[in-house]
Scaffold this motif. Sequence first.
Motif, PDB file in Angstrom:
ATOM      1  N   GLU A   1      11.036   7.662   2.064  1.00  0.00           N
ATOM      2  CA  GLU A   1      11.947   8.206   3.386  1.00  0.00           C
ATOM      3  C   GLU A   1      13.379   7.994   3.470  1.00  0.00           C
ATOM      4  O   GLU A   1      14.313   8.533   3.656  1.00  0.00           O
ATOM      5  CB  GLU A   1      11.140   7.865   4.317  1.00  0.00           C
ATOM      6  CG  GLU A   1       9.743   8.857   4.565  1.00  0.00           C
ATOM      7  CD  GLU A   1       8.800   8.168   5.828  1.00  0.00           C
ATOM      8  OE1 GLU A   1       9.530   7.806   6.748  1.00  0.00           O
ATOM      9  OE2 GLU A   1       7.585   8.395   5.782  1.00  0.00           O
ATOM     10  N   LEU A   2      13.447   6.578   3.184  1.00  0.00           N
ATOM     11  CA  LEU A   2      14.743   5.868   3.265  1.00  0.00           C
ATOM     12  C   LEU A   2      15.497   6.325   2.201  1.00  0.00           C
ATOM     13  O   LEU A   2      16.761   6.601   2.055  1.00  0.00           O
ATOM     14  CB  LEU A   2      14.641   4.492   3.424  1.00  0.00           C
ATOM     15  CG  LEU A   2      13.947   3.604   4.692  1.00  0.00           C
ATOM     16  CD1 LEU A   2      13.893   2.232   4.656  1.00  0.00           C
ATOM     17  CD2 LEU A   2      14.744   4.006   5.739  1.00  0.00           C
TER      18      LEU A   2
ATOM     19  N   ASP B   1       0.782  -1.204   0.033  1.00  0.00           N
ATOM     20  CA  ASP B   1       0.022  -0.048   0.053  1.00  0.00           C
ATOM     21  C   ASP B   1       0.778   1.225  -0.114  1.00  0.00           C
ATOM     22  O   ASP B   1       2.060   1.148  -0.047  1.00  0.00           O
ATOM     23  CB  ASP B   1      -0.978  -0.040   1.259  1.00  0.00           C
ATOM     24  CG  ASP B   1      -0.340  -0.099   2.474  1.00  0.00           C
ATOM     25  OD1 ASP B   1       0.763   0.424   2.616  1.00  0.00           O
ATOM     26  OD2 ASP B   1      -0.894  -0.398   3.612  1.00  0.00           O
ATOM     27  N   GLN B   2       0.372   2.250   0.170  1.00  0.00           N
ATOM     28  CA  GLN B   2       1.169   3.714   0.130  1.00  0.00           C
ATOM     29  C   GLN B   2       2.053   3.824   1.053  1.00  0.00           C
ATOM     30  O   GLN B   2       2.892   4.435   0.930  1.00  0.00           O
ATOM     31  CB  GLN B   2       0.126   4.741   0.088  1.00  0.00           C
ATOM     32  CG  GLN B   2      -0.671   4.955  -1.335  1.00  0.00           C
ATOM     33  CD  GLN B   2      -1.635   6.079  -1.306  1.00  0.00           C
ATOM     34  OE1 GLN B   2      -2.321   6.406  -0.483  1.00  0.00           O
ATOM     35  NE2 GLN B   2      -1.537   6.798  -2.235  1.00  0.00           N
ATOM     36  N   VAL B   3       1.693   3.136   2.199  1.00  0.00           N
ATOM     37  CA  VAL B   3       2.780   3.318   3.410  1.00  0.00           C
ATOM     38  C   VAL B   3       3.934   2.600   2.888  1.00  0.00           C
ATOM     39  O   VAL B   3       5.114   3.448   3.389  1.00  0.00           O
ATOM     40  CB  VAL B   3       2.246   2.870   4.799  1.00  0.00           C
ATOM     41  CG1 VAL B   3       3.073   2.595   5.848  1.00  0.00           C
ATOM     42  CG2 VAL B   3       0.886   3.621   5.033  1.00  0.00           C
TER      43      VAL B   3
ATOM     44  N   ARG C   1       8.350  10.335  -8.320  1.00  0.00           N
ATOM     45  CA  ARG C   1       7.442  10.262  -9.388  1.00  0.00           C
ATOM     46  C   ARG C   1       7.142   8.756  -9.827  1.00  0.00           C
ATOM     47  O   ARG C   1       6.208   8.335 -10.112  1.00  0.00           O
ATOM     48  CB  ARG C   1       7.665  10.832 -10.719  1.00  0.00           C
ATOM     49  CG  ARG C   1       7.674  12.493 -10.667  1.00  0.00           C
ATOM     50  CD  ARG C   1       8.134  12.947 -12.017  1.00  0.00           C
ATOM     51  NE  ARG C   1       9.575  12.227 -12.388  1.00  0.00           N
ATOM     52  CZ  ARG C   1      10.257  13.103 -12.847  1.00  0.00           C
ATOM     53  NH1 ARG C   1      10.273  14.284 -13.108  1.00  0.00           N
ATOM     54  NH2 ARG C   1      11.338  12.427 -13.271  1.00  0.00           N
ATOM     55  N   MET C   2       8.122   7.943  -9.515  1.00  0.00           N
ATOM     56  CA  MET C   2       8.295   6.657  -9.799  1.00  0.00           C
ATOM     57  C   MET C   2       7.385   5.901  -8.724  1.00  0.00           C
ATOM     58  O   MET C   2       6.470   4.864  -9.308  1.00  0.00           O
ATOM     59  CB  MET C   2       9.526   5.945  -9.987  1.00  0.00           C
ATOM     60  CG  MET C   2       9.574   4.391 -10.348  1.00  0.00           C
ATOM     61  SD  MET C   2      11.400   3.898 -10.460  1.00  0.00           S
ATOM     62  CE  MET C   2      11.995   4.010  -8.730  1.00  0.00           C
ATOM     63  N   ALA C   3       7.594   6.371  -7.746  1.00  0.00           N
ATOM     64  CA  ALA C   3       6.673   5.667  -6.506  1.00  0.00           C
ATOM     65  C   ALA C   3       4.943   5.764  -6.733  1.00  0.00           C
ATOM     66  O   ALA C   3       4.227   4.720  -6.634  1.00  0.00           O
ATOM     67  CB  ALA C   3       6.960   6.072  -5.243  1.00  0.00           C
ATOM     68  N   HIS C   4       4.757   7.152  -7.155  1.00  0.00           N
ATOM     69  CA  HIS C   4       3.376   7.261  -7.584  1.00  0.00           C
ATOM     70  C   HIS C   4       2.847   6.493  -8.613  1.00  0.00           C
ATOM     71  O   HIS C   4       1.844   5.860  -8.712  1.00  0.00           O
ATOM     72  CB  HIS C   4       3.161   8.810  -7.859  1.00  0.00           C
ATOM     73  CG  HIS C   4       1.781   9.212  -8.346  1.00  0.00           C
ATOM     74  ND1 HIS C   4       0.678   9.168  -7.421  1.00  0.00           N
ATOM     75  CD2 HIS C   4       1.277   9.408  -9.423  1.00  0.00           C
ATOM     76  CE1 HIS C   4      -0.252   9.527  -8.161  1.00  0.00           C
ATOM     77  NE2 HIS C   4      -0.065   9.655  -9.240  1.00  0.00           N
ATOM     78  N   MET C   5       3.742   6.363  -9.590  1.00  0.00           N
ATOM     79  CA  MET C   5       3.363   5.555 -11.000  1.00  0.00           C
ATOM     80  C   MET C   5       3.237   4.071 -10.549  1.00  0.00           C
ATOM     81  O   MET C   5       2.229   3.327 -10.836  1.00  0.00           O
ATOM     82  CB  MET C   5       4.285   5.839 -11.969  1.00  0.00           C
ATOM     83  CG  MET C   5       4.010   5.114 -13.339  1.00  0.00           C
ATOM     84  SD  MET C   5       4.759   3.564 -13.519  1.00  0.00           S
ATOM     85  CE  MET C   5       6.407   3.614 -13.376  1.00  0.00           C
TER      86      MET C   5
END
Length: 132
Positions: A93-94, A84-86, A117-121
């Motif tokens: 963060e890391l 999930d988003q967490v 951007r990559m995390a969102h995608m």
Amino acid sequence: MKGRLPIESREEIDFLVRIFYEKIRAHDLLGPVFNHVVNDWDHHLEHLSDFWEIILLQSGPGAGKFNPAQVHRDVDEAVDHQIDQVHFGNWLELWFETIDQYFEGEVADFAKEHARRMAHMLFMRIWEARPK
């Protein structure tokens, strides 16, 4: 490494990737996910260094050999769709912490922005692929 350095070569990228994934592997939430799906850490770290080298330096053996969206959908499936988003927030963060601890400059800033951007995608691609 002494002080904060610019990211200019494969050497800095390898260092970043290895230090970052040491943190990931020990993280309470992320460690169990990564340690469950990665069987050969040496190979995985080399592969990730290839990925970040092509992204950050536009060089190295990584061109055309990555499909991050599919890999992350497979990981989500392997952990029963529990990503999930967490997870992505902790990963970012890391990543930011590691970059800020050791690196500075334009490429370091781009590494953070690209990761954001990559995390969102990637999260969106995981979400779209889940069984309805």
